[in-house]
Design an enzyme around this catalytic site. Structure first.
Site, PDB file in Angstrom:
ATOM      1  N   LYS A 119       0.865  -1.187   0.000  1.00 41.13           N
ATOM      2  CA  LYS A 119       0.000   0.000   0.000  1.00 41.13           C
ATOM      3  C   LYS A 119       0.891   1.222   0.000  1.00 41.13           C
ATOM      4  CE  LYS A 119      -4.429   0.961   0.117  1.00 41.13           C
ATOM      5  NZ  LYS A 119      -5.565   0.090  -0.290  1.00 41.13           N
ATOM      6  N   ASP A 159      -7.127   4.102  -4.551  1.00 41.80           N
ATOM      7  CA  ASP A 159      -7.770   3.935  -3.233  1.00 41.80           C
ATOM      8  C   ASP A 159      -8.414   5.292  -2.954  1.00 41.80           C
ATOM      9  OD1 ASP A 159      -7.840   1.862  -0.851  1.00 41.80           O
ATOM     10  OD2 ASP A 159      -7.527   3.802   0.093  1.00 41.80           O
TER      11      ASP A 159
END
Ligand code: NDP
Ligand code: 2IT
Length: 440
Positions: A119, A159
């Protein structure tokens, strides 16, 4: 182990929360394998392989030099290249990205595809920025990140705060720096290697997962009232699929407040939300002004929106114990998480104690990264599959994830503990791969 992590990372509550949930729920399965403990596998799986931290300097429209932080957490690549989204939001910090990269590792394992967990992100918020400012920021971010990623190394995606626009700008800069045109990002535009159904995948996938859960109780979606939080990528495509299947979407929200439409929003109203969010970059309050519905400033949907099903699709820890109790008291029978870790540990305990259907994000929202995996496969083959083919594969994957949850999560009284099911299934595959590859 947890107390040791707390001591070593005292300012990372979200990271500790995510680790604690997984470690507690896999304990029994872990203890059946004494070799895991000998290799200190759990600690190696909880601590990321590496973390890049960098400063991102860019120039705003007024000519001021602005500085943000940039991060990429490469958590684990035991089963495939590092893979996971990029988040741009003012709240981004190491704790949040570490929890997301950790969760991603288990989620990606569940998808049945070969993807490790990662991430990244920045405390830059696109909200209120001009298109040119967003572009300059994305370019500055990539001038640092590009050297750490690649089609077989680490493949970022979107995201919160990172949609098609931001992916396009970042991919453009990556291509210029690396001097190659490869599948190093997913969520790309359809004209330059993106997959059909990727924008829809997280929301659609969550609805497919929800259908599988409802089926275990002989139920379907027809006429069900669903409260959704958020009005971004995940929330809007969740709503689209729900409307298609005859459910009623009674609430949506953003970080300023939520709307309540007891009779359910129409397709035309959903189109307005798509435009509001993607073109005008407006607020959900404007929906209430346009259509004269109820608007609750500063509130999430959970207390006022009477619903059969809740699909939190905004952010972490957005349903606390009180919210969970309110949902249950109002008759909610299922919670399927579009967001990552939207329910606090207390909320999860409430859902499970009430024996309602409860699916954690790492299972229910895995459709997004699954279609990212399919985008990578198409890029490698230099082919584009049809919408029907991608959607069919997405459905198959979501059904498979549901089956894995049932296999590892069914309790003696028949209740399916989706938290344990998802965590044990996701963990086993990564653990076996790590064992086979030695201490790294
Ligand atoms: P978007 O940026 O498209 O939308 C986010 C939505 O959530 C917006 O409505 C936003 O409101 C709201 N929101 C964001 N932060 C907060 C906050 N702190 N409090 C209240 N509301 C908030 O993001 P996505 O739809 O892509 O992501 C939503 C969730 O889904 C995240 O948890 C993400 O990690 C998860 N997810 C996303 C996937 C994807 O493919 N995109 C895949 C799997 C999970 P506002 O506009 O006011 O900020
Ligand atoms: O949380 C997630 O699964 C995502 N944001 C999507 C990740 C991806 O690589 O598609």
């Amino acid at each position: 182990m947890i107390s040791d992590l707390k001591r070593r990372f005292p300012h990372e509550p979200e990271y500790i929360q995510a680790v604690e949930e997984v470690v507690t729920s896999i304990e029994e399965a872990y203890n059946e394998h004494p070799e895991f403990e000998r290799y200190n596998l759990i600690e190696r799986l909880c601590i990321p392989d590496r973390i890049y931290t960098f400063r991102v300097s860019w120039v705003d429209d007024k000519g001021n030099v602005r500085n943000n932080m940039g991060y990429r957490i490469q958590h684990n690549n035991a089963i495939g290249p590092y893979k996971g989204g990029v988040r741009f939001h003012s709240s981004v910090n190491l704790s949040i990205l570490k929890f997301l990269a950790f969760e991603q590792t288990f989620k990606n394992s569940l998808t049945t595809l070969a993807m490790g967990g990662a991430k990244g992100g920045s405390d830059f918020s696109p909200r209120g920025k001009s298109d040119m400012e967003v572009m300059r920021f994305c370019q500055a971010f990539m001038t640092e990140l590009w050297r750490h990623i690649g089609p077989d190394t680490d493949v970022p995606a979107g995201d919160i705060g990172v949609g098609g626009r931001e992916v396009g700008y970042m991919y453009g800069m990556y291509k210029k720096m690396a001097l190659e045109f490869t599948g190093t990002f997913t969520g790309k535009g359809l004209e330059f290697g993106g997959s059909k159904i990727r924008p829809e995948a997280t929301g659609y996938g969550n609805v497919y997962f929800l259908l599988e859960m409802l089926k275990t109780r002989g139920l379907d979606l027809w006429g069900k009232r669903v409260a959704i939080s958020g009005s971004g990528n995940v929330a809007t495509y969740t709503a689209e699929k729900l409307l298609e299947l005859g459910a009623k979407v009674v609430s949506m929200s953003d970080s300023d407040g939520s709307i309540y439409v007891p009779e359910g929003i129409t397709r035309e109203q959903l189109d307005y939300i798509f435009k509001l969010k993607n073109i005008y970059r407006g607020r959900i309050r404007e929906f209430a002004e346009e259509y004269g519905c109820q608007y609750f400033e500063g509130e999430r949907p959970w207390h006022h929106a009477v619903c059969d099903i809740a699909m939190p699709s905004a952010t972490q820890n957005e349903i606390d114990g009180d919210d969970a109790r309110a949902l249950i008291a109002n008759g909610c029978i299922a919670v399927s998480e579009g967001a990552n870790m939207p329910s606090t540990p207390e909320a999860i305990r409430e859902f499970q104690a009430a024996h309602i259907l409860y699916a954690p994000g790492k299972a229910a929202n895995a459709g997004g990264v699954s279609v990212s995996g399919l985008e990578m496969a198409q890029n490698s083959q230099k082919l584009n599959w049809s919408s029907e083919e991608v959607d069919r594969k997405l459905k198959e994957i979501m059904t498979d994830i549901h089956n894995q949850c049932v296999k590892y999560g069914k309790e003696s009284d028949g209740y399916i503990n989706y938290v344990r099911g998802a965590n044990v299934a996701g963990f086993m595959k990564v653990a076996k791969a790590m064992m086979a590859q030695g201490v790294l």
